[in-house]
Design a protein around this motif. Sequence first.
Motif, short mmCIF file in Angstrom:
data_model
loop_
_atom_site.label_atom_id
_atom_site.label_comp_id
_atom_site.label_asym_id
_atom_site.label_seq_id
_atom_site.Cartn_x
_atom_site.Cartn_y
_atom_site.Cartn_z
N ASN A 1 0.82 -1.22 0.00
CA ASN A 1 0.00 0.00 0.00
C ASN A 1 0.85 1.27 0.00
N ILE A 2 2.15 1.12 -0.19
CA ILE A 2 3.03 2.29 -0.21
C ILE A 2 3.14 2.85 -1.62
N ILE A 3 3.35 1.99 -2.60
CA ILE A 3 3.44 2.42 -4.00
C ILE A 3 2.44 1.60 -4.82
N HIS A 4 2.05 2.15 -5.95
CA HIS A 4 1.15 1.45 -6.85
C HIS A 4 1.97 0.50 -7.74
N ALA A 5 1.37 -0.65 -8.04
CA ALA A 5 2.03 -1.60 -8.93
C ALA A 5 2.06 -1.03 -10.35
N LYS A 6 3.22 -0.96 -10.94
CA LYS A 6 3.36 -0.45 -12.30
C LYS A 6 2.91 -1.48 -13.34
N TRP A 7 2.81 -2.74 -12.92
CA TRP A 7 2.46 -3.80 -13.87
C TRP A 7 1.31 -4.65 -13.32
N MET A 8 1.59 -5.45 -12.28
CA MET A 8 0.57 -6.32 -11.71
C MET A 8 0.98 -6.73 -10.30
N ARG A 9 0.01 -7.24 -9.57
CA ARG A 9 0.31 -7.86 -8.28
C ARG A 9 0.19 -9.36 -8.47
N PRO A 10 1.29 -10.13 -8.27
CA PRO A 10 1.30 -11.56 -8.61
C PRO A 10 0.16 -12.36 -8.00
N VAL A 11 -0.24 -12.05 -6.76
CA VAL A 11 -1.28 -12.85 -6.10
C VAL A 11 -2.65 -12.58 -6.71
N GLU A 12 -2.89 -11.36 -7.18
CA GLU A 12 -4.22 -10.97 -7.61
C GLU A 12 -4.46 -11.12 -9.10
N ALA A 13 -3.43 -10.97 -9.93
CA ALA A 13 -3.61 -10.95 -11.39
C ALA A 13 -4.04 -12.32 -11.91
N MET A 14 -5.17 -12.38 -12.60
CA MET A 14 -5.70 -13.64 -13.13
C MET A 14 -6.05 -13.45 -14.59
N THR A 15 -5.98 -14.53 -15.37
CA THR A 15 -6.32 -14.51 -16.79
C THR A 15 -7.19 -15.74 -17.10
N LYS A 16 -8.20 -15.55 -17.93
CA LYS A 16 -9.07 -16.66 -18.31
C LYS A 16 -8.59 -17.24 -19.62
N LEU A 17 -8.36 -18.56 -19.64
CA LEU A 17 -7.90 -19.26 -20.83
C LEU A 17 -8.93 -20.29 -21.26
N PRO A 18 -9.03 -20.53 -22.57
CA PRO A 18 -9.96 -21.56 -23.06
C PRO A 18 -9.61 -22.94 -22.51
N PHE A 19 -10.62 -23.70 -22.09
CA PHE A 19 -10.49 -25.05 -21.58
C PHE A 19 -9.69 -25.13 -20.28
N VAL A 20 -9.20 -24.03 -19.79
CA VAL A 20 -8.42 -24.02 -18.55
C VAL A 20 -9.16 -23.25 -17.47
N GLY A 21 -9.75 -22.16 -17.85
CA GLY A 21 -10.42 -21.32 -16.88
C GLY A 21 -9.49 -20.25 -16.33
N GLN A 22 -9.77 -19.83 -15.10
CA GLN A 22 -8.97 -18.79 -14.48
C GLN A 22 -7.59 -19.34 -14.08
N LEU A 23 -6.55 -18.63 -14.48
CA LEU A 23 -5.18 -19.03 -14.16
C LEU A 23 -4.38 -17.77 -13.83
N ASN A 24 -3.50 -17.91 -12.85
CA ASN A 24 -2.68 -16.76 -12.45
C ASN A 24 -1.86 -16.26 -13.63
N THR A 25 -1.94 -14.97 -13.88
CA THR A 25 -1.27 -14.38 -15.05
C THR A 25 0.23 -14.59 -15.01
N ILE A 26 0.82 -14.53 -13.83
CA ILE A 26 2.27 -14.65 -13.74
C ILE A 26 2.75 -16.03 -14.16
N PHE A 27 1.89 -17.08 -13.97
CA PHE A 27 2.23 -18.42 -14.43
C PHE A 27 2.29 -18.47 -15.95
N ILE A 28 1.31 -17.82 -16.59
CA ILE A 28 1.27 -17.82 -18.05
C ILE A 28 2.49 -17.11 -18.62
N ILE A 29 2.83 -15.96 -18.02
CA ILE A 29 3.99 -15.19 -18.49
C ILE A 29 5.28 -16.00 -18.28
N ALA A 30 5.38 -16.71 -17.15
CA ALA A 30 6.57 -17.51 -16.86
C ALA A 30 6.76 -18.60 -17.90
#
Length: 647
Positions: free
Chosen positions: A416-445
């Motif tokens: 809560n001191i600075i704003h995330a310039k990109w994403m917060r790893p715990v909160e960022a989620m992405t929806k993928l076909p046949f997979v559903g909700q998945l953490n965005t950082i996993f997809i990027i990795a």
Amino acid sequence: MIVKMKFLSISGPRTDIDRVSDTYLSKYEMQLENAVTELRTTDNLMPFVDVNPYRDALQKAEKLVEHLSVPGTEDETIKTELTVDEMLDLIREINHDSLELQEKQELLKKDRDSLKEKRDVLEPFKSLDMNLHQVLNLEYFKVRFGRIAIDYYQKLEKYLYNDLHAIFLEGMRNDSYVYGCYFVSNSEVGKVDSVFSSLHFEKIGLDDHYDDTPTESYKKLDDEIQAAETKIDELDNQMQGLVDNHREELLATQNRLEELSNNFDVRKMAARVKNNEEDHYIICGWMGEKDVEHFLKDIENDDRVFAVVEEDREKFYGKPPTKLKNPKLFKPFEMFIKMYGMPDEKEMDPTIFVALTYTLIFGAMFGDVGQGALLFIIGGILYLTKKMNLAGIISIAGLFSMFFGFMFGSVFGFENIIHAKWMRPVEAMTKLPFVGQLNTIFIIAIAFGMALNLLVMVFQIINSIRAKDTENIWFSPNGIAGFIFYGMIIVTVVLFFTGHKTPGNVLLAIFLGIPILVFIFKEPLTNLVERNHKKIEEGKVMFFVQAFFEIFETMLSYFSNTLSYVRIGAFAVSHAAIMEVVLMLAGADKGQISWPVIIIGNLIVIGIEGLIVGIQVLRLEYYEMFSRFYRGTGREFKPFNKKNKVK
């Protein structure tokens, strides 16, 4: 970058070898090879058997330098105008004076130790008020000093004391023994001594030259000990002053003698060529290409030195050693390369690649502005002061931790001191076909890992071209066929998950099926390209069985290798989760923060999780990247100089 090496042979009159070593070779880095072994086809070769005349003086100089109150540093360079003979005379004179001081000091130490032994013997009897000389020389009585175990002393008091014609005076008592003395008349001495012996009384001999009470004698001995220690300290100060008065001369002499000794030791690797008329030396070894050019320019007007640069030496006498040359920023990462194995001369130097990928991945897995700043500062201080390569790596990795800390919006775990310039790893989620909700950082990795896999395949192709390895250029799973196969899989996966149309069956059959056939028939195809008419020895059935398992292993390695990069995202998420736990324990969620818990928690996370992340990133480097393009079969370049003496 790998420095191109040249094999150099240097020769001249035998008596001129010291001048050549000191004047020319000391200016360049050269890895010496044993000339007797390398030039085994040459007649009349003999090794040098001369004894190093500088080694003894150098050892004395090193011992004297140890006594300096302000020791020399690596950055301190002191020159001297003294000749070699003057330097040897200087060391001889100072060493002579220091030996005299040391001899006096040793005698004083022996006297002091002897006095301490006598004092320690007297200590248990300090409470006895008697003149030691007088009681030890009584005419009608005998006195015995010693100690008796407490259990036996209690028996003595209870059962024997009233019937025993002796008087026991107690001195000091501890948990195990009672110290003291007993007086007995001359007529009863035999009987009493027998009783005390049966009670395991241990006699302690005291000198009769003490003419005072034990307390006064103890004090006199203590004063004598203090006087002896004062004289020892005075001699220490004299020794300190002796070497400090010649500090610059000693440091310069030590450095110069080390150079001369090291240069003289070139003889260990040199050879003599002796015939009826002449006696020559031969020195041979590896030197960097630019150093060879400068060396040849240095000796071009010296008619007593003859040098030959032998081309393609490795074809006959093995591969040249590997000398790495990288910018200072990437220099610490050479440690990781040496741990795995030095690159061969035909391989690319992966130092810069490792430096960039290691620090980038570390930062992504350990993203925090505050913790990264601590790593940067502490690592930088240790690297600048202690020259620790690992500290330099930690410092640079700390910069990337700070960068990703800004990207993730984390400062010592606080989000809560600075704003995330990109994403917060715990909160960022992405929806993928046949997979559903998945953490965005996993997809990027995983995407990042795929890109790295393609990149290291390119490195493998480059290394194979350099080595003229046809199979690994075209037909191996990490060559061009593997690049096409893996690249097609990536394209298909990306198009599918982004909602675009995937390649048709014909394209898939071509770009996936043909590479698989190439993997299976890589050996016959290699023989065909190289026009090597070699038959399959194991038979067709075994060939296809082996090919099946190799294809299975290849597919499995592609899958596991790609999936392994998920750990980047997993550690990024777990780091954020762990810091949430620390903040919760500190009471941050209740508005009452315990700063000691915050500090201790951050230090624990930096120490333990930082170590684990560092190891995991190194594992990715070695097992997922190096395994695809790097062999590390080279040998390290070890020049003869101050730090790498010829052995």
